[in-house]
Design a protein around this motif. Structure first.
Motif, PDB file in Angstrom:
ATOM      1  N   THR A 173       4.100   7.742   3.778  1.00 36.50           N
ATOM      2  CA  THR A 173       5.227   7.056   3.134  1.00 36.50           C
ATOM      3  C   THR A 173       4.821   6.432   1.795  1.00 36.50           C
ATOM      4  O   THR A 173       5.594   6.473   0.825  1.00 36.50           O
ATOM      5  N   TYR A 174       3.634   5.850   1.752  1.00 35.37           N
ATOM      6  CA  TYR A 174       3.186   5.159   0.537  1.00 35.37           C
ATOM      7  C   TYR A 174       1.985   5.867  -0.078  1.00 35.37           C
ATOM      8  O   TYR A 174       1.122   6.382   0.624  1.00 35.37           O
TER       9      TYR A 174
ATOM     10  N   ASP B 173       3.262   1.218  -4.798  1.00 30.73           N
ATOM     11  CA  ASP B 173       4.397   1.938  -4.218  1.00 30.73           C
ATOM     12  C   ASP B 173       5.089   1.074  -3.162  1.00 30.73           C
ATOM     13  O   ASP B 173       6.323   1.063  -3.059  1.00 30.73           O
ATOM     14  N   ILE B 174       4.311   0.357  -2.384  1.00 29.06           N
ATOM     15  CA  ILE B 174       4.875  -0.539  -1.360  1.00 29.06           C
ATOM     16  C   ILE B 174       5.713  -1.632  -2.010  1.00 29.06           C
ATOM     17  O   ILE B 174       6.834  -1.924  -1.574  1.00 29.06           O
TER      18      ILE B 174
ATOM     19  N   ASP C   6       7.102  -1.592  -4.960  1.00 31.23           N
ATOM     20  CA  ASP C   6       8.287  -1.013  -5.600  1.00 31.23           C
ATOM     21  C   ASP C   6       9.392  -0.783  -4.576  1.00 31.23           C
ATOM     22  O   ASP C   6      10.569  -1.071  -4.845  1.00 31.23           O
ATOM     23  N   GLN C   7       9.021  -0.268  -3.419  1.00 33.63           N
ATOM     24  CA  GLN C   7      10.018  -0.037  -2.374  1.00 33.63           C
ATOM     25  C   GLN C   7      10.562  -1.357  -1.838  1.00 33.63           C
ATOM     26  O   GLN C   7      11.738  -1.452  -1.490  1.00 33.63           O
ATOM     27  N   ARG C   8       9.703  -2.372  -1.777  1.00 34.23           N
ATOM     28  CA  ARG C   8      10.168  -3.706  -1.350  1.00 34.23           C
ATOM     29  C   ARG C   8      11.233  -4.214  -2.331  1.00 34.23           C
ATOM     30  O   ARG C   8      12.281  -4.720  -1.913  1.00 34.23           O
TER      31      ARG C   8
ATOM     32  N   ARG D 145      13.190  -2.562  -4.319  1.00 32.50           N
ATOM     33  CA  ARG D 145      14.450  -1.818  -4.208  1.00 32.50           C
ATOM     34  C   ARG D 145      15.241  -2.256  -2.984  1.00 32.50           C
ATOM     35  O   ARG D 145      16.476  -2.391  -3.042  1.00 32.50           O
ATOM     36  N   ALA D 146      14.542  -2.457  -1.867  1.00 32.14           N
ATOM     37  CA  ALA D 146      15.225  -2.878  -0.633  1.00 32.14           C
ATOM     38  C   ALA D 146      15.835  -4.268  -0.787  1.00 32.14           C
ATOM     39  O   ALA D 146      16.966  -4.523  -0.337  1.00 32.14           O
TER      40      ALA D 146
ATOM     41  N   TYR E 286       7.529  -5.281   4.772  1.00 36.98           N
ATOM     42  CA  TYR E 286       6.643  -4.776   3.720  1.00 36.98           C
ATOM     43  C   TYR E 286       5.314  -5.529   3.681  1.00 36.98           C
ATOM     44  O   TYR E 286       4.293  -4.952   3.290  1.00 36.98           O
TER      45      TYR E 286
END
Length: 208
Positions: A107-108, A113-114, A116-118, A120-121, A194
């Motif tokens: 996933t990461y 990357d982690i 960035d996804q945090r 966005r969420a 996250y």
């Protein structure tokens, strides 16, 4: 000469009969076992006291030619099955943990990357919070308008339509407030998720 011939004839006639006579029986084997009280038995037939217990079969020289182990008790069978289930559960848990680890690594691609996804969420959840707050503000505005309109009916029956609309607005505000609290709590859950993913990711990548 005649006497000698007669003896030979008798011997030939009786030889088959002698050959058919059974010889002496071989001694039977013995059984050795110890009962629940520790008493040792040597018998030609396994005694009742040793039923279900370890036993030994001895030949005529006293040598052990066969061993019979006692069968497990119901409690022992249950304990064995419980141990098997425990090991199977542990193996399944290990397998599931490994699956999660592989999924995390797939996933990461990095710690960034982690994060960035945090972000966005959290932004998505915050946008939903903003939209819910606007809905609440709009419903509260309509609620005040209905309260003004309600004043015209202090001395006469309120129309059923107005009464129903007031109830609907009250329900909408209540539901939207509950949704708002849930969305705010979701941000805490997102951060916790996250944080955990990042911690595990760092631990896994450190092994490589």
């Amino acid at each position: 000469m005649r006497n000698r011939l007669a003896i030979l004839l008798v011997m030939c006639a009786t030889a088959p009969a002698l050959a058919q006579q059974p010889g002496p029986q071989a001694p039977q084997r013995m059984y050795k076992c110890i009962d629940a009280r520790g008493k040792t038995y040597y018998t030609q037939i396994p005694p009742r006291e040793c039923l279900g217990r370890d036993s030994q079969e001895l030949n005529k020289s006293g040598m052990v030619v066969k061993r019979t182990e006692k069968g497990p008790t119901p409690a022992e069978v249950q304990a064995t099955e419980a141990e098997k289930k425990k090991k199977a559960d542990a193996a399944e848990k290990t397998k599931e943990e490994r699956r999660k680890e592989l999924a995390l690594l797939n996933t990461y691609s990095s710690e960034k990357d982690i994060e960035d996804q945090r972000s966005r969420a959290i932004k998505e959840a915050q946008d939903q919070i903003t939209a819910t707050e606007k809905s609440i503000a709009g419903a509260q505005k309509r609620q005040k308008e209905l309260e003004v309109e309600k004043e015209f009916y202090t001395k006469k029956p309120m129309p059923a339509k107005l009464k129903q609309e007031i109830a609907n607005v009250d329900t909408e505000i209540k539901n939207q407030n509950a949704l708002l609290e849930a969305k705010k709590a979701e941000i805490d859950k997102i951060n916790a998720k996250y944080d955990d993913d990042k911690k595990r990711y760092v631990a896994l990548t450190a092994k490589k």
